[in-house]
Design a protein around this motif. Structure first.
Motif: not given
Length: 542
Positions: A99-106
């Motif tokens: 159930g993981y949703n993409n939050l951010a990419q750095y």
């Protein structure tokens, strides 16, 4: 010195006052599972050990938050890109395995090399787990130093103060369930206690009993009301108060320590009211102003228009919450005009003051228009042209021959926004006239404490000033000495004319200096260099 009538004097004084924690209950994340290429692994990502978790190529870490983060809660993650080609992906979920949703990419495009940054997210769903994935080339690393968030506050009942006119009929107190939700519904008992107001004389209830019970459904934000009936008598009285408090609650987890003060403002008109502290705002506050005049010339003062319009002098942030909005209006005439039109709505005065000089009467009136301003919406305030009309102004007889016709208005909006510096704002109000005084009249202003002076400012509202007069004074005395306030209109250099029909603000760039508000002065001055840290009072001299 003053060589003309100054009819109303309102001062808003703002000085940096305090530092308040944004979060009263900070919690951290706990690592639950690891994969290869993670070094210096912490069991707890947070303040306790002050270390870092380092992510290399294809590394993975699942962090379980100590408590689920609810919608609207802010999560702060402290990051650092250690090498040039390092990258990091962050996901969130309400369960550990899926159930993981993409939050951010750095990566190198949005983080500076070697610099620690705090990134903050507002949860748009319940979050219990965060998944970190290293997205780096071999030998490149990214660090996560800490994860923190505000744990939900304990459930509590909040109730705001209510101040109304004696002729308003009733005072309604909103009791709000704040903080986290409870396991189910609950009830709270309350008590109405007399202060300077007398139960059964100045106020009562529909049942004649001064206790009651509020029933809440257990959901944060649920609001219940307490209604107090107000008696309108013919006696002249100052403001009278009573208190709302909570005495017991059926759910022991709910905090009920908050109280509210009810203030009854007499509607019988006092005269020559001295300048006194009227309202205080402590916290992350600022204010926005506007105003106008129904006179369209300086002198003679007999030319009156039917309406006046203006916009705010400074912008209100879109994320602000309006806490109070006050509308002031003033006019010449034998009887007070207790009702005007503002923004196409009829506004009745909550309070009135009278000043008489040489048998001529002038009135200053006030109304709380918070509900009206909130109805416009914060996002619309900066683009709104506020309209004021239907004020009865006497511009005949001695008002005309003496050039003292008066008709104008001012709107003051006080708002809270959590990114603002913490301040104390005091609003002092009075209604009294001065003409041809040979020595300055001084007003002692206290009730604040300046920890810092950055951003300190003072706003003065006065009436019936004229340009090109001179011989006047407006100064501020503090522990650093006495300094004249100038820069508005023709009040520059050797010309001492602070009461000159201007809307002025030198705390913003570019400065505001409107010189066509005939008979209205609404001037804001930067006083940060005139006041010292730890100052708790100043004296205004006019």
């Amino acid at each position: 010195m003053i060589n003309k009538i100054i009819l109303t004097f309102i001062l808003l004084f703002s000085a940096v006052q305090m530092v308040r924690a944004q979060c009263s209950n900070t919690e951290y994340g706990i690592a639950t599972s690891f994969a290869a290429n993670i070094t210096n692994t912490n069991n707890i990502l947070g303040a306790p050990n002050n270390q870092s978790t380092v992510f290399g190529a294809n590394s993975q870490l699942v962090v379980r938050l100590a408590n689920p983060v609810l919608v609207g809660t802010q999560i702060t993650i402290r990051l650092r890109r250690n090498t040039n080609n390092a990258g990091l992906l962050i996901y969130n979920s309400d369960q550990e395995a899926s159930g993981y949703n993409n939050l951010a990419q750095y990566n190198s495009t949005n983080t500076a090399l070697g610099s620690t940054i705090n990134v903050t997210y507002t949860a748009n769903r319940t979050i219990e787990y965060l998944l970190f994935l290293g997205n780096s080339n071999n030998g490149e690393t990214f660090s996560v130093d800490a994860i923190s968030y505000c744990a939900p506050d304990d459930p509590n009942i909040l109730v705001d103060d209510v101040s109304i006119s004696e002729n308003s009929g009733s005072a309604i107190f909103n009791a709000v369930h704040d903080g986290s939700a409870t396991a189910g519904s609950f009830s709270v008992n309350y008590l109405i206690t007399a202060g300077s107001a007398t139960a059964g004389v100045d106020y009562t209830t529909s049942s004649g009993v001064y206790t009651g019970t509020l029933n809440f459904n257990g959901t944060s934000g649920d609001t219940e009301q307490i209604t107090v009936l107000i008696t309108d008598d013919l006696d002249f009285e100052g403001p009278e108060t009573y208190t709302i408090s909570f005495t017991s609650v059926s759910d022991a987890s709910v905090v009920i320590t908050d109280t509210a003060t009810g203030t009854i403002n007499d509607n019988d008109i006092p005269a020559n009211t001295p300048l006194t502290l009227f309202s205080e705002f402590n916290g992350y506050f600022d204010y926005a102003l506007t105003g106008g005049s129904l006179r369209d010339t300086s002198n003679p003062t007999t030319s009156i228009v039917a309406s006046s319009s203006n916009t705010l002098t400074t912008a209100v942030p879109a994320t602000a919450q309006i806490k109070k909005a006050y509308l002031f209006w003033t006019h010449s005439g034998a009887t007070p005009d207790l009702s005007i039109t503002f923004e196409n709505q009829t506004v009745a005065a909550d309070y009135a003051n009278q000043y008489v000089i040489s048998s001529l009467s002038f009135y200053a009136l006030f109304a709380d228009v918070t509900t009206l301003i909130n109805g416009i919406g914060v996002s619309n305030l900066n683009s709104t042209t506020f309209d004021f009309s239907d004020l009865n102004v006497d511009n005949s007889g001695s008002y005309a021959s003496g050039n003292v016709t008066l008709g104008g208005w001012s709107l003051m909006i006080f708002y809270e926004e959590p990114t603002l510096p913490a301040v104390s704002i005091n609003l002092y109000q009075g209604f009294i006239g001065y003409q041809n005084t040979s020595t300055p009249v001084s007003f002692a202003l206290d009730g604040f404490y300046a920890i810092s002076t950055v951003g300190a400012k003072a706003t003065f509202l006065s009436w019936e000033g004229d340009p090109s007069s001179g011989g006047e004074l407006l100064s501020l005395t503090t522990s650093l000495g006495t300094n004249e306030l100038s820069g508005d209109g023709d009040n520059i250099g050797a010309v001492d004319n602070p009461f000159n029909g201007t809307i002025f603000d030198n705390t913003v760039v570019p400065n505001i200096n409107n010189t066509t508000t005939f008979g209205l002065d609404l001037d804001t001055y930067d006083i940060s260099t005139f006041i010292a840290p730890a100052e708790s009072s100043v004296t205004a001299n006019v």
